[in-house]
Scaffold this motif. Sequence first.
Motif, PDB file in Angstrom:
ATOM      1  N   PHE A 100       0.815  -1.205   0.000  1.00  0.00           N
ATOM      2  CA  PHE A 100       0.000   0.000   0.000  1.00  0.00           C
ATOM      3  C   PHE A 100       0.853   1.262   0.000  1.00  0.00           C
ATOM      4  O   PHE A 100       0.430   2.305  -0.513  1.00  0.00           O
ATOM      5  CB  PHE A 100      -0.960  -0.001   1.194  1.00  0.00           C
ATOM      6  N   MET A 101       2.067   1.197   0.545  1.00  0.00           N
ATOM      7  CA  MET A 101       2.966   2.349   0.504  1.00  0.00           C
ATOM      8  C   MET A 101       3.465   2.599  -0.913  1.00  0.00           C
ATOM      9  O   MET A 101       3.600   3.750  -1.344  1.00  0.00           O
ATOM     10  CB  MET A 101       4.144   2.123   1.452  1.00  0.00           C
ATOM     11  N   VAL A 106       4.936   6.326  -1.481  1.00  0.00           N
ATOM     12  CA  VAL A 106       5.935   6.455  -0.425  1.00  0.00           C
ATOM     13  C   VAL A 106       7.242   5.834  -0.921  1.00  0.00           C
ATOM     14  O   VAL A 106       7.255   4.730  -1.478  1.00  0.00           O
ATOM     15  CB  VAL A 106       5.463   5.749   0.868  1.00  0.00           C
ATOM     16  N   GLU A 107       8.342   6.539  -0.746  1.00  0.00           N
ATOM     17  CA  GLU A 107       9.628   6.076  -1.254  1.00  0.00           C
ATOM     18  C   GLU A 107      10.541   5.517  -0.172  1.00  0.00           C
ATOM     19  O   GLU A 107      11.506   4.809  -0.485  1.00  0.00           O
ATOM     20  CB  GLU A 107      10.346   7.227  -1.970  1.00  0.00           C
ATOM     21  N   LYS A 108      10.276   5.832   1.082  1.00  0.00           N
ATOM     22  CA  LYS A 108      11.135   5.381   2.173  1.00  0.00           C
ATOM     23  C   LYS A 108      10.262   4.926   3.336  1.00  0.00           C
ATOM     24  O   LYS A 108       9.239   5.548   3.628  1.00  0.00           O
ATOM     25  CB  LYS A 108      12.068   6.510   2.617  1.00  0.00           C
ATOM     26  N   GLN A 170      -2.943   8.057   4.449  1.00  0.00           N
ATOM     27  CA  GLN A 170      -2.993   6.919   3.538  1.00  0.00           C
ATOM     28  C   GLN A 170      -1.650   6.197   3.438  1.00  0.00           C
ATOM     29  O   GLN A 170      -1.577   4.971   3.515  1.00  0.00           O
ATOM     30  CB  GLN A 170      -3.419   7.413   2.148  1.00  0.00           C
ATOM     31  N   GLY A 171      -0.577   6.936   3.282  1.00  0.00           N
ATOM     32  CA  GLY A 171       0.726   6.318   3.108  1.00  0.00           C
ATOM     33  C   GLY A 171       1.291   5.691   4.362  1.00  0.00           C
ATOM     34  O   GLY A 171       2.216   4.872   4.282  1.00  0.00           O
ATOM     35  N   LEU A 172       0.751   6.042   5.511  1.00  0.00           N
ATOM     36  CA  LEU A 172       1.259   5.534   6.785  1.00  0.00           C
ATOM     37  C   LEU A 172       0.404   4.414   7.357  1.00  0.00           C
ATOM     38  O   LEU A 172       0.928   3.472   7.967  1.00  0.00           O
ATOM     39  CB  LEU A 172       1.342   6.680   7.796  1.00  0.00           C
ATOM     40  N   THR A 173      -0.910   4.509   7.152  1.00  0.00           N
ATOM     41  CA  THR A 173      -1.828   3.566   7.786  1.00  0.00           C
ATOM     42  C   THR A 173      -2.675   2.765   6.808  1.00  0.00           C
ATOM     43  O   THR A 173      -3.419   1.879   7.230  1.00  0.00           O
ATOM     44  CB  THR A 173      -2.785   4.317   8.732  1.00  0.00           C
TER      45      THR A 173
END
Length: 372
Positions: A100-101, A106-108, A170-173
Amino acid sequence: MTAPGTALRSPALRARLRGYALFAAVALLLLVVAPLALPAFRLDELAKYLCFAIAALGIGLAWGQGGMLTLGQGVFFGLGGYAMAMYFKLHDADGDLPDFMVWSGVEKLPALWKPFESPVVAIAAVVAVPVAVAAVLGALVFRQRVRGAYFAILTQALAAAFVILLVGRQGLTGGTNGLTNFYDVFGRDPEAESTQRTMYFVTAAVLGVLYLAARQLVKSRFGRLLVAVRDGEDRVRFLGYNPATVKTVTFAISAGMAGLAGALFVPVVGIISPSLLGVVPSLELVVAVAVGGRYALAGAVLGAVVMNYAKTEFSEQWAGGWLYLQGALFILVMTLAPKGAVGLYEQVKDAVARRRTPERPVPAQSVQGEAA
């Protein structure tokens, strides 16, 4: 000397033996009968109900015994669930970013995720994070003597804010979808029937251990003090005790139970998302505890299992009306049977016992003496 059999006639001992017998019967039903009688799908559903029962047990401890109506237990359920799910996603990624990242750009790997590469950290966080959050919240709130409806509204607002936070990152959870698609659960295939059966036994065993621990806590001196705080907080304060400390400790214990329930829910169901953690799911847990009987720990467990089973059955046949039926049931229970199903059973049992006990005739000498 005590006559043989006199100890067995003690009401307290008989009640204790009945409690042990009932616990053994329920354990036999869950650990032996259910796995043999239910198909894999229904057994997996029962495991899900038992996860909710663990969270309800914490509510029964906080609300029923301590008088703290918590409407945000979904927060702690979610903290435990996300902690476990983060480990599963990182383990599946095998050094890469979770799926999902990647989709979110999300790159890192975020710094918050890095500790959860370790299963030890993840398992410890399942309980430690909810307990820490509840302890901080309790210390801030109970010292200000916030209680009753104000505390309930505060916990409800916390649940709503928690869901908004999860959806917005979104990118974290994982956003509204949450975390799902786990391909490895501690070296086992989560879709395999053997894994699901193992998770059922683990969940049932955890529920049994926590129930015995909570029951022992209630019967201890701390438990009696907790009930005293519920019934007369100001009196307890005047006696030299600090009700804020008692309530904070209990609230933290209930949060730890909810976190553990959320962690077990993830491998059992295969998902953790904001829709499972908000205000409505938290209210459903409270309704289940009220229906089962909030003053009895067994009532909280019974209510969670029965209400979630009813939700599954009725929502399949009457999807649009289940919430109305649930609300009506809650209103009826709180007005007609405030102690829930367990309390109603105790009332009926006492009434039957009084009818069966014959009234002792008054001696004639006593009547004559009173007349004189």
